[in-house]
Design a protein around this motif. Structure first.
Motif, mmCIF file in Angstrom:
data_model
loop_
_atom_site.group_PDB
_atom_site.id
_atom_site.type_symbol
_atom_site.label_atom_id
_atom_site.label_comp_id
_atom_site.label_asym_id
_atom_site.label_seq_id
_atom_site.Cartn_x
_atom_site.Cartn_y
_atom_site.Cartn_z
ATOM 1 N N LEU A 98 49.311 33.527 45.997
ATOM 2 C CA LEU A 98 49.086 34.325 47.201
ATOM 3 C C LEU A 98 48.945 35.820 46.909
ATOM 4 O O LEU A 98 48.612 36.595 47.806
ATOM 5 C CB LEU A 98 50.226 34.105 48.201
ATOM 6 C CG LEU A 98 50.429 32.666 48.683
ATOM 7 C CD1 LEU A 98 51.651 32.570 49.578
ATOM 8 C CD2 LEU A 98 49.184 32.151 49.388
ATOM 9 N N LEU A 99 49.205 36.213 45.648
ATOM 10 C CA LEU A 99 49.077 37.623 45.288
ATOM 11 C C LEU A 99 47.627 38.077 45.430
ATOM 12 O O LEU A 99 46.706 37.386 44.989
ATOM 13 C CB LEU A 99 49.516 37.867 43.841
ATOM 14 C CG LEU A 99 50.999 38.079 43.576
ATOM 15 C CD1 LEU A 99 51.248 38.178 42.069
ATOM 16 C CD2 LEU A 99 51.534 39.305 44.284
ATOM 17 N N ARG A 100 47.450 39.229 46.031
ATOM 18 C CA ARG A 100 46.123 39.840 46.147
ATOM 19 C C ARG A 100 46.141 41.141 45.361
ATOM 20 O O ARG A 100 46.945 42.029 45.634
ATOM 21 C CB ARG A 100 45.798 40.135 47.610
ATOM 22 C CG ARG A 100 44.491 40.885 47.784
ATOM 23 C CD ARG A 100 44.238 41.264 49.259
ATOM 24 N NE ARG A 100 42.980 41.980 49.347
ATOM 25 C CZ ARG A 100 42.869 43.302 49.438
ATOM 26 N NH1 ARG A 100 43.928 44.062 49.430
ATOM 27 N NH2 ARG A 100 41.686 43.868 49.507
ATOM 28 N N LYS A 101 45.251 41.247 44.368
ATOM 29 C CA LYS A 101 45.109 42.513 43.663
ATOM 30 C C LYS A 101 44.446 43.502 44.613
ATOM 31 O O LYS A 101 43.430 43.188 45.239
ATOM 32 C CB LYS A 101 44.280 42.353 42.396
ATOM 33 C CG LYS A 101 45.018 41.640 41.285
ATOM 34 C CD LYS A 101 44.193 41.654 40.012
ATOM 35 C CE LYS A 101 44.937 41.000 38.880
ATOM 36 N NZ LYS A 101 44.146 40.976 37.645
ATOM 37 N N ILE A 102 45.036 44.669 44.712
ATOM 38 C CA ILE A 102 44.484 45.707 45.585
ATOM 39 C C ILE A 102 43.457 46.513 44.802
ATOM 40 O O ILE A 102 43.805 47.119 43.786
ATOM 41 C CB ILE A 102 45.603 46.650 46.104
ATOM 42 C CG1 ILE A 102 46.667 45.848 46.871
ATOM 43 C CG2 ILE A 102 45.018 47.768 46.967
ATOM 44 C CD1 ILE A 102 46.180 45.166 48.122
ATOM 45 N N PRO A 103 42.211 46.527 45.242
ATOM 46 C CA PRO A 103 41.219 47.333 44.521
ATOM 47 C C PRO A 103 41.588 48.818 44.571
ATOM 48 O O PRO A 103 41.854 49.364 45.636
ATOM 49 C CB PRO A 103 39.927 47.069 45.308
ATOM 50 C CG PRO A 103 40.158 45.787 46.037
ATOM 51 C CD PRO A 103 41.626 45.779 46.352
ATOM 52 N N GLN A 104 41.658 49.403 43.411
ATOM 53 C CA GLN A 104 41.928 50.832 43.268
ATOM 54 C C GLN A 104 40.664 51.445 42.664
ATOM 55 O O GLN A 104 40.481 51.449 41.454
ATOM 56 C CB GLN A 104 43.157 51.072 42.379
ATOM 57 C CG GLN A 104 44.456 50.586 42.962
ATOM 58 C CD GLN A 104 45.001 51.486 44.068
ATOM 59 O OE1 GLN A 104 44.491 52.566 44.343
ATOM 60 N NE2 GLN A 104 46.034 51.020 44.749
#
Length: 153
Positions: free
Chosen positions: A145-151
């Motif tokens: 369920l982890l979503r990488k946050i676009p930086q």
């Protein structure tokens, strides 16, 4: 499940400042966040002025800003906070992992509904991300369920 263990001590002054959200199991406001940053500043009364900003939907999307107030609940460890978005409700905020150099942290909740992997820089090496996501898994979260946050600055 057992309660999430927190770190034994947080130097609150060192913890203050900007934290880039690297990945999370998002709340409803974070599902399409880009360039998310959580910033902390210690107030004179001991509360923590918090500013959460991100771009909605794209790196150049509309800027969103939330300003909850943090309250340190466990003054021995400084690792258990309440985060107040609306009075009188304090959302649970547990500092479950903190690198010795204050470079990475994991914020968790006993409900295991939300979690945040944060860093002092907008990007981290892949092996560090894998190590931190493994800690999230050990804490009892479903890491799928982890979503990488676009930086993307």
């Amino acid at each position: 499940m057992k309660p999430i263990p927190v770190v034994s001590h947080v130097d609150i002054q060192k913890f203050m400042g900007d934290w880039y959200v690297i990945a999370c199991i998002p709340t409803f406001i974070e599902t399409d966040a880009y360039n998310a940053i959580e910033s902390y500043r210690l107030n004179d009364d001991g509360s923590i002025a918090t500013t959460f900003t991100f771009r909605k939907g794209a790196p150049d999307g509309p800027l969103k800003k939330y300003t909850p107030t943090g309250h340190i609940i466990d003054k021995t460890s400084n690792a258990v906070w309440g985060m107040q978005f609306i009075w009188p409700i304090d959302a649970e905020y547990l500092i479950a992992h903190l690198e010795k150099d204050y470079r990475y942290t994991i914020i968790a909740r006993n409900a295991r509904d939300y979690v945040w992997i944060m860093a002092r820089a907008p990007r981290i090496p892949g092996q560090d991300y894998e190590r931190l996501s493994n800690i999230v898994k050990i804490l009892g979260y479903d890491v799928t369920l982890l979503r990488k946050i676009p930086q993307q600055w």
